[in-house]
Design a protein around this motif. Structure first.
Motif, mmCIF file in Angstrom:
data_model
loop_
_atom_site.group_PDB
_atom_site.id
_atom_site.type_symbol
_atom_site.label_atom_id
_atom_site.label_comp_id
_atom_site.label_asym_id
_atom_site.label_seq_id
_atom_site.Cartn_x
_atom_site.Cartn_y
_atom_site.Cartn_z
ATOM 1 N N GLU A 196 0.830 -1.197 0.000
ATOM 2 C CA GLU A 196 0.000 0.000 0.000
ATOM 3 C C GLU A 196 0.865 1.248 0.000
ATOM 4 O O GLU A 196 2.043 1.200 0.363
ATOM 5 C CB GLU A 196 -0.920 0.016 1.222
ATOM 6 C CG GLU A 196 -0.156 0.054 2.542
ATOM 7 C CD GLU A 196 -1.042 -0.084 3.762
ATOM 8 O OE1 GLU A 196 -2.151 -0.617 3.638
ATOM 9 O OE2 GLU A 196 -0.604 0.355 4.831
ATOM 10 N N ALA A 197 0.277 2.347 -0.420
ATOM 11 C CA ALA A 197 0.921 3.660 -0.335
ATOM 12 C C ALA A 197 -0.129 4.652 0.141
ATOM 13 O O ALA A 197 -1.258 4.654 -0.359
ATOM 14 C CB ALA A 197 1.472 4.086 -1.700
ATOM 15 N N GLU A 198 0.229 5.447 1.135
ATOM 16 C CA GLU A 198 -0.684 6.500 1.593
ATOM 17 C C GLU A 198 -0.928 7.469 0.449
ATOM 18 O O GLU A 198 -0.016 7.758 -0.335
ATOM 19 C CB GLU A 198 -0.086 7.275 2.765
ATOM 20 C CG GLU A 198 -0.054 6.533 4.054
ATOM 21 C CD GLU A 198 0.529 7.386 5.181
ATOM 22 O OE1 GLU A 198 0.943 8.543 4.936
ATOM 23 O OE2 GLU A 198 0.566 6.881 6.310
ATOM 24 N N SER A 250 -3.379 16.771 -2.405
ATOM 25 C CA SER A 250 -2.619 17.970 -2.779
ATOM 26 C C SER A 250 -3.484 18.952 -3.578
ATOM 27 O O SER A 250 -2.974 19.778 -4.325
ATOM 28 C CB SER A 250 -1.382 17.570 -3.591
ATOM 29 O OG SER A 250 -1.774 16.893 -4.774
ATOM 30 N N THR A 251 -4.796 18.856 -3.399
ATOM 31 C CA THR A 251 -5.713 19.715 -4.131
ATOM 32 C C THR A 251 -5.595 21.164 -3.657
ATOM 33 O O THR A 251 -5.516 21.428 -2.459
ATOM 34 C CB THR A 251 -7.169 19.248 -3.912
ATOM 35 O OG1 THR A 251 -7.233 17.838 -4.135
ATOM 36 C CG2 THR A 251 -8.139 19.977 -4.813
ATOM 37 N N GLN A 257 -6.749 16.006 -6.033
ATOM 38 C CA GLN A 257 -5.464 15.557 -6.566
ATOM 39 C C GLN A 257 -4.663 14.956 -5.418
ATOM 40 O O GLN A 257 -4.782 15.398 -4.274
ATOM 41 C CB GLN A 257 -4.704 16.734 -7.185
ATOM 42 C CG GLN A 257 -5.443 17.349 -8.355
ATOM 43 C CD GLN A 257 -4.762 18.599 -8.877
ATOM 44 O OE1 GLN A 257 -3.777 19.070 -8.313
ATOM 45 N NE2 GLN A 257 -5.284 19.147 -9.954
ATOM 46 N N PHE A 258 -3.863 13.955 -5.747
ATOM 47 C CA PHE A 258 -3.117 13.241 -4.718
ATOM 48 C C PHE A 258 -1.674 13.020 -5.155
ATOM 49 O O PHE A 258 -1.374 12.989 -6.344
ATOM 50 C CB PHE A 258 -3.756 11.872 -4.438
ATOM 51 C CG PHE A 258 -5.120 11.974 -3.831
ATOM 52 C CD1 PHE A 258 -5.272 11.990 -2.459
ATOM 53 C CD2 PHE A 258 -6.253 12.052 -4.623
ATOM 54 C CE1 PHE A 258 -6.533 12.076 -1.885
ATOM 55 C CE2 PHE A 258 -7.515 12.149 -4.068
ATOM 56 C CZ PHE A 258 -7.654 12.158 -2.696
ATOM 57 N N ILE A 259 -0.827 12.869 -4.167
ATOM 58 C CA ILE A 259 0.544 12.400 -4.399
ATOM 59 C C ILE A 259 0.750 11.176 -3.504
ATOM 60 O O ILE A 259 0.082 11.023 -2.473
ATOM 61 C CB ILE A 259 1.607 13.482 -4.101
ATOM 62 C CG1 ILE A 259 1.519 13.955 -2.638
ATOM 63 C CG2 ILE A 259 1.457 14.666 -5.054
ATOM 64 C CD1 ILE A 259 2.654 14.868 -2.204
#
Length: 143
Positions: free
Chosen positions: A36-38, A42-43, A51-53
């Protein structure tokens, strides 16, 4: 290419190296590795879409086995690791002849839970949950 699930096994090993030795958990019925990745939002106000990173990565693993209570079994090593709070090294994947990993994942983990149901009319099984600590090494390596 499709791979039969019975070819990818969970092995205990002594380090995160690819040299082994690799000890299979006798009586293994199934295993899974969950990567998994958190997702960090980042919107900003310029967008109507979130939006996500990618953030911190992590993993857990599960294995189900027929219970083996002998003192020298790999399962006993996992039980001991839980009681002592010590990590174990694992490999989930396939080995070529000579105990050389061909594909899979090597990782260090802490045993987070062990469940041993004892149901009437059933074979005693054991479910073991592992919390991966540190980086997962994937084989073949990712460039």
């Amino acid at each position: 290419m499709a791979t039969s699930g019975n070819k990818r096994k969970l092995y205990l090993t002594t380090t995160k190296s690819q040299t082994g030795p690799f000890t299979w958990l006798t009586g293994e019925q199934s295993n899974s590795l969950n990567l998994e990745a958190e997702m960090l939002e980042s919107t900003d106000k310029s967008s109507e879409w979130r939006q996500f990173i990618a953030g911190i990565k992590g993993a857990t693993a599960e294995v189900s086995v027929f219970a083996d209570n002998s003192a020298d079994s790999p399962q006993h090593q996992l039980i001991e690791s839980l009681f002592k709070g010590e990590s174990v090294y694992c490999f989930i994947g396939t080995l070529a002849s000579g105990d050389t990993p061909t594909e899979g994942d090597i990782f260090e983990a802490l045993v987070s839970s062990i469940s041993t149901p004892n149901e009437i009319g059933s074979i005693v099984t054991r479910s073991i949950s592992l919390q991966v600590t540190g980086e997962v090494v994937h084989l073949p390596s990712i460039g």
